[in-house]
Motif scaffolding. Structure first.
Motif, PDB file in Angstrom:
ATOM      1  N   MET A   1       0.832  -1.182   0.000  1.00 31.57           N
ATOM      2  CA  MET A   1       0.000   0.000   0.000  1.00 31.57           C
ATOM      3  C   MET A   1       0.872   1.239   0.000  1.00 31.57           C
ATOM      4  SD  MET A   1      -3.252  -0.672   2.442  1.00 31.57           S
ATOM      5  CE  MET A   1      -2.296  -0.832   3.885  1.00 31.57           C
ATOM      6  N   SER A   3       1.659   5.178   0.996  1.00 32.70           N
ATOM      7  CA  SER A   3       1.463   5.937   2.225  1.00 32.70           C
ATOM      8  C   SER A   3       1.672   7.408   1.942  1.00 32.70           C
ATOM      9  CB  SER A   3       2.428   5.479   3.317  1.00 32.70           C
ATOM     10  OG  SER A   3       3.749   5.767   2.942  1.00 32.70           O
ATOM     11  N   GLY A  40      -6.506   0.882  -1.918  1.00 29.29           N
ATOM     12  CA  GLY A  40      -5.390   1.150  -1.015  1.00 29.29           C
ATOM     13  C   GLY A  40      -4.063   0.846  -1.669  1.00 29.29           C
ATOM     14  N   ASN A  74      -4.803  -9.162   5.439  1.00 25.90           N
ATOM     15  CA  ASN A  74      -4.515  -7.722   5.500  1.00 25.90           C
ATOM     16  C   ASN A  74      -5.734  -6.849   5.216  1.00 25.90           C
ATOM     17  OD1 ASN A  74      -1.678  -8.148   5.920  1.00 25.90           O
ATOM     18  ND2 ASN A  74      -1.563  -8.706   3.760  1.00 25.90           N
ATOM     19  N   ASP A  77      -6.493  -3.975   7.583  1.00 33.10           N
ATOM     20  CA  ASP A  77      -5.471  -2.922   7.496  1.00 33.10           C
ATOM     21  C   ASP A  77      -5.668  -2.060   6.254  1.00 33.10           C
ATOM     22  OD1 ASP A  77      -4.299  -3.837   9.844  1.00 33.10           O
ATOM     23  OD2 ASP A  77      -2.827  -5.077   8.778  1.00 33.10           O
ATOM     24  N   TRP A  78      -6.019  -2.676   5.124  1.00 39.00           N
ATOM     25  CA  TRP A  78      -6.243  -1.913   3.894  1.00 39.00           C
ATOM     26  C   TRP A  78      -7.425  -0.959   4.067  1.00 39.00           C
ATOM     27  CZ3 TRP A  78      -6.011  -6.889   0.475  1.00 39.00           C
ATOM     28  CH2 TRP A  78      -4.686  -7.292   0.351  1.00 39.00           C
ATOM     29  N   PHE A  81      -6.315   1.906   6.278  1.00 34.31           N
ATOM     30  CA  PHE A  81      -5.449   2.806   5.522  1.00 34.31           C
ATOM     31  C   PHE A  81      -6.282   3.731   4.637  1.00 34.31           C
ATOM     32  CE2 PHE A  81      -3.517   3.742   1.425  1.00 34.31           C
ATOM     33  CZ  PHE A  81      -2.426   4.494   1.813  1.00 34.31           C
ATOM     34  N   CYS A  82      -7.247   3.161   3.913  1.00 40.47           N
ATOM     35  CA  CYS A  82      -8.086   3.954   3.012  1.00 40.47           C
ATOM     36  C   CYS A  82      -8.891   5.006   3.783  1.00 40.47           C
ATOM     37  CB  CYS A  82      -9.013   3.050   2.213  1.00 40.47           C
ATOM     38  SG  CYS A  82      -8.158   2.017   1.002  1.00 40.47           S
ATOM     39  N   ASP A  84      -8.130   6.359   6.696  1.00 40.57           N
ATOM     40  CA  ASP A  84      -7.199   7.373   7.187  1.00 40.57           C
ATOM     41  C   ASP A  84      -6.752   8.301   6.066  1.00 40.57           C
ATOM     42  OD1 ASP A  84      -5.337   8.488   9.260  1.00 40.57           O
ATOM     43  OD2 ASP A  84      -3.841   7.729   7.828  1.00 40.57           O
ATOM     44  N   LEU A  85      -6.426   7.750   4.917  1.00 39.88           N
ATOM     45  CA  LEU A  85      -5.999   8.564   3.781  1.00 39.88           C
ATOM     46  C   LEU A  85      -7.088   9.552   3.387  1.00 39.88           C
ATOM     47  CD1 LEU A  85      -3.976   9.171   1.461  1.00 39.88           C
ATOM     48  CD2 LEU A  85      -5.148   7.365   0.157  1.00 39.88           C
TER      49      LEU A  85
END
Length: 180
Positions: A1, A3, A40, A74, A77-78, A81-82, A84-85
């Protein structure tokens, strides 16, 4: 992914932004609601950053949608991440947890693609933007050739088409852009 640590889009190459802008204008995205299919991964993150860069100029209402298939350890987590982004980029975010039929007879990847496209088509948007690029197109055409597809199969992925089961249109604005 991929960042990103800052709250704005990174500086993307001018050629990439120019190609994305031209594709968006060519397909009528200015002034519409666009949802990015956000996995992600590098490609969808670049598409999201590019559209964040252009959203004011093009007057698009931008959102992102992640489809949580639950097929990978995962997957949580993906999705995080998405989320948060999108929070850092001030992009409306949604996520669907879907069930993928493992015994559909079409294969796990095809089954996942079907539920992913249905989830994306159900968004309240005029356009569903996917991050397929020139390399993906070449891979699709080669795969179709090897499995014996005719002329239609050799055409590869369309840049634009109706989104399955929804009123939105699906667009691949980076399809003419190399992955690099």
């Amino acid at each position: 992914m991929a960042s990103s640590r800052n709250s704005r889009s990174p500086d993307l190459p001018n050629a990439l932004i120019a190609a994305l802008r031209a594709a968006c204008v060519r397909h009528g995205l200015p002034g519409t609601r666009v949802v990015v299919g956000l996995s992600g991964g590098r490609d969808s993150v670049v598409l999201l950053h590019g559209l964040v860069t252009l959203r004011g100029e093009l007057g698009i209402a931008l959102s992102a949608h992640h489809v949580h298939h639950g097929l990978s350890p995962n997957a949580d987590d993906w999705a995080a991440f998405c989320a948060d982004l999108c929070a850092r980029l001030d992009v409306v975010f949604s996520c669907d947890r879907v069930a993928v039929a493992r015994d559909s007879g079409e294969g796990i990847e095809a089954a996942a693609r079907s539920v992913r496209h249905a989830s994306l088509a159900a968004r309240d948007a005029d356009w569903v933007a996917l991050a397929h690029h020139r390399g993906d197109q070449a891979e699709t055409m080669l795969h179709n050739l090897l499995r014996g597809a005719g002329v239609r199969g050799l055409a590869g992925m369309p840049v634009e088409r109706a989104a399955a089961g929804g009123r939105a249109r699906l667009v691949r604005p980076l399809l003419d852009v190399p992955r690099a």
